[in-house]
Design a protein around this motif. Structure first.
Motif, mmCIF file in Angstrom:
data_model
loop_
_atom_site.group_PDB
_atom_site.id
_atom_site.type_symbol
_atom_site.label_atom_id
_atom_site.label_comp_id
_atom_site.label_asym_id
_atom_site.label_seq_id
_atom_site.Cartn_x
_atom_site.Cartn_y
_atom_site.Cartn_z
ATOM 1 N N THR B 28 -100.237 2.868 -96.282
ATOM 2 C CA THR B 28 -101.515 2.579 -95.716
ATOM 3 C C THR B 28 -102.382 1.911 -96.697
ATOM 4 O O THR B 28 -102.949 0.967 -96.667
ATOM 5 N N LEU B 32 -104.325 -1.789 -96.325
ATOM 6 C CA LEU B 32 -105.737 -1.679 -96.006
ATOM 7 C C LEU B 32 -106.413 -2.472 -97.275
ATOM 8 O O LEU B 32 -107.713 -2.925 -96.993
ATOM 9 N N ARG B 113 -105.269 2.684 -86.379
ATOM 10 C CA ARG B 113 -104.915 1.422 -86.202
ATOM 11 C C ARG B 113 -105.787 0.512 -85.321
ATOM 12 O O ARG B 113 -105.513 -0.482 -85.048
ATOM 13 N N SER B 115 -108.224 -1.821 -83.854
ATOM 14 C CA SER B 115 -108.216 -3.357 -84.621
ATOM 15 C C SER B 115 -109.666 -3.730 -85.315
ATOM 16 O O SER B 115 -109.721 -4.588 -86.128
ATOM 17 N N ARG B 118 -109.528 -2.507 -88.757
ATOM 18 C CA ARG B 118 -108.638 -3.236 -89.623
ATOM 19 C C ARG B 118 -109.183 -4.538 -89.782
ATOM 20 O O ARG B 118 -108.621 -5.246 -90.886
#
Lengths: 191, 325
Positions: B28, B32, B113, B115, B118
């Motif tokens: 993760t 990120l 997750r 979008s 992210r």
């Protein structure tokens, strides 16, 4: 610099060596500052290497840009495609999501699979079964396939598909990849 | 990726006294950081901490070290035999490579997750920038949560293993600047409410050491059912962890946790109450499913989720009942 690098004036080596030169001790600091560079030891395909790397360097970039082992491919660089798969202590992992500084153990890349000039049975099987088109995902597919067999997860077509789901093939050579793994499984178990 | 200083922790006390972001499997965090969503100035590699990857079994409990890798736990013979829901939740997640890398501690703390979370090109994300709004409310929210949402955030909790822990009434043990503490795993995650940037009850510098699962003989009748867009290597649209204590046709006890539909690992307590000490048949399973999703709020593209969630729960309950133990 690491031993064993060739300096033929191909485009790849020219690019690679210029990046290596930028990491040499006499050159100006990298973006993170000279002070933050780390001395990192990596054992790749049985050979030890000591590198001075920015902490941000992933194992993937260390292999490709600093050791010139460009067989390991950078696909998505986010752990989604599997092109960068290598083995660490025999287990398949994604080299794009590992910092070179945090690697513990010996690394096997596609360059380290052949023995005495003989292709690994899995490499031969990918050729025999036409298990690729463009070839970009192939090094990751082959290393993942070797681990898949050794884990005992190549018992059926469905099991192979499930345990190879982390390796995407944009050319969709999937049926041939399954065939190659089945062909190489008996010999791979002994490697 | 932004610059950071890198250090390695060799004991938990020193680790928790350092100010920084812990690096375990990295699946993760590195992702990120490359996306510029996480920007740690100090990264502390905890992979060298001794004993934190151990799995201990005794007659009273199963103790899973926080640095144990997903693949190791998933294939552990005691886990496979006595807690199939744990093994299945791990094996149905991620890919073989990621399961070799990712640790249990990192797995439960994986980020959503969503979008819009992210992609830093979107300004509105209350998780990234508290007070900036939520782009998902009127955006592409097909995979977003329907339970535990607020007007500030509808991001789905992405994990699977956490649902198994919730259903098994597991505890979590942590070490931090204030010492060691142990508390119910169900109290680790918090729903977004007013401040979606706060996702857990962990204190700064606090490190998860282990998950403790109490011995539960009837957990051999347990399973994890995961419904998703692809057959493999995909996050859940809806998932269910079920642990069932069956006495003939009657469910003496039942534990249900829902994934893919909620903002945190979700215990369906009211659905459990409907089923307890009653015959478990299709009608009872449907009634429980209605109750489990009665508080669901949908946002357009995810209107299908309550029905998918109900059907997933019905199937999971009936499959658990049919298991040959």
């Amino acid at each position: 610099m690491s031993p064993g690098l060739s300096f033929d004036m191909t485009r790849r080596n020219l690019l690679g060596s210029s990046i290596l030169a930028s990491m040499a001790p006499t050159e100006p600091a990298s973006a993170a500052g000279r002070d933050s560079a780390l001395n990192i030891m990596l054992e790749v395909n049985g050979k030890p290497h000591t590198l001075q790397l920015d902490p941000r360097t992933t194992l993937l970039d260390a292999l490709r840009e600093h050791l010139n082992l460009t067989g390991t491919k950078k696909g998505c660089d986010h752990g989604q495609c599997g092109a960068c798969t290598v083995l660490v202590n025999g287990e398949r992992v994604l080299s794009c999501l590992i910092l070179a500084a945090s690697v513990r153990g010996h690394i096997t890349t596609i360059e380290g699979l052949a023995r005495d000039g003989e292709l690994h049975p899995m490499q031969q099987a990918f050729l025999d079964q036409d298990a690729f088109q463009c070839g970009y995902c192939t090094p990751g597919q082959i290393l993942s396939a070797v681990a898949c067999v050794r884990e005992g997860h190549a018992g059926s077509d469905n099991e192979i598909r499930e345990y190879m789901s982390g390796n995407l093939c944009r050319c969709a050579a999937y049926p041939n990849i399954v065939a190659a793994i089945k062909q190489a499984a008996p010999q791979t178990e002994k490697t | 990726m932004r610059a950071f200083t890198f250090s390695r922790a060799d004991n938990p006390i020193a680790a928790t006294k350092s100010v920084g972001t812990f690096l375990a499997g990295g699946t993760t965090l590195l992702d990120l950081m490359k996306l510029d969503v996480m920007r740690p100035e100090r990264v502390i590699d905890i992979n060298g901490l001794a004993h934190l990857d151990e799995i201990d079994t005794n007659p009273h409990e199963l103790r899973l070290g926080a640095l144990a890798r997903m693949s190791t736990v998933a294939r552990h013979p005691i886990v496979v035999r006595d807690y199939p829901v744990i093994s299945q939740s791990l094996l149905l997640a991620a890919s073989a490579q990621i399961r070799n890398m990712a640790t249990l501690g990192g797995n439960v703390l994986q980020r959503t997750r969503c979008s819009y979370f992210r992609d830093v090109g979107w300004e509105a994300c209350n998780k990234r920038h508290p007070g900036s709004g939520c782009a998902a409310l009127d955006g592409n929210n097909r995979k977003h949560a329907v339970l535990g949402t607020s007007r500030n955030c509808i991001a789905t909790y992405a994990g699977d293993f956490a649902q198994a822990l919730i259903a098994l009434d597991a505890s979590v043990e942590t070490s931090g600047p204030q010492g060691v503490r142990r508390f119910p795993f169900a109290a680790l995650h918090v729903a977004p409410a007013d401040d979606p940037a706060v996702e857990t009850t962990l204190h700064p510098g606090e490190l998860i050491m282990a998950f403790i699962v109490p011995a539960l003989p009837f957990a051999r009748r347990s399973l994890y059912l995961k419904i998703r867009d692809r057959q493999s290597y995909e996050f859940a649209l809806a998932s269910v962890a079920v642990v069932l204590d069956l006495d003939g046709e009657t469910s003496r006890d039942v534990r249900i946790a829902l994934g893919g539909v909620a903002t945190k690992p979700w215990r369906a307590s009211e659905a459990e109450n409907i089923l307890r000490n009653k015959p478990l048949d299709e009608a009872a399973a449907h009634a429980a499913a209605q109750v489990a999703f009665k508080g669901a709020v949908t946002y357009g593209a995810n209107d299908f989720k309550p029905e998918l969630g109900r059907r997933t729960l019905v199937r999971a309950l009936l499959e658990a009942k049919a298991l040959e133990i």
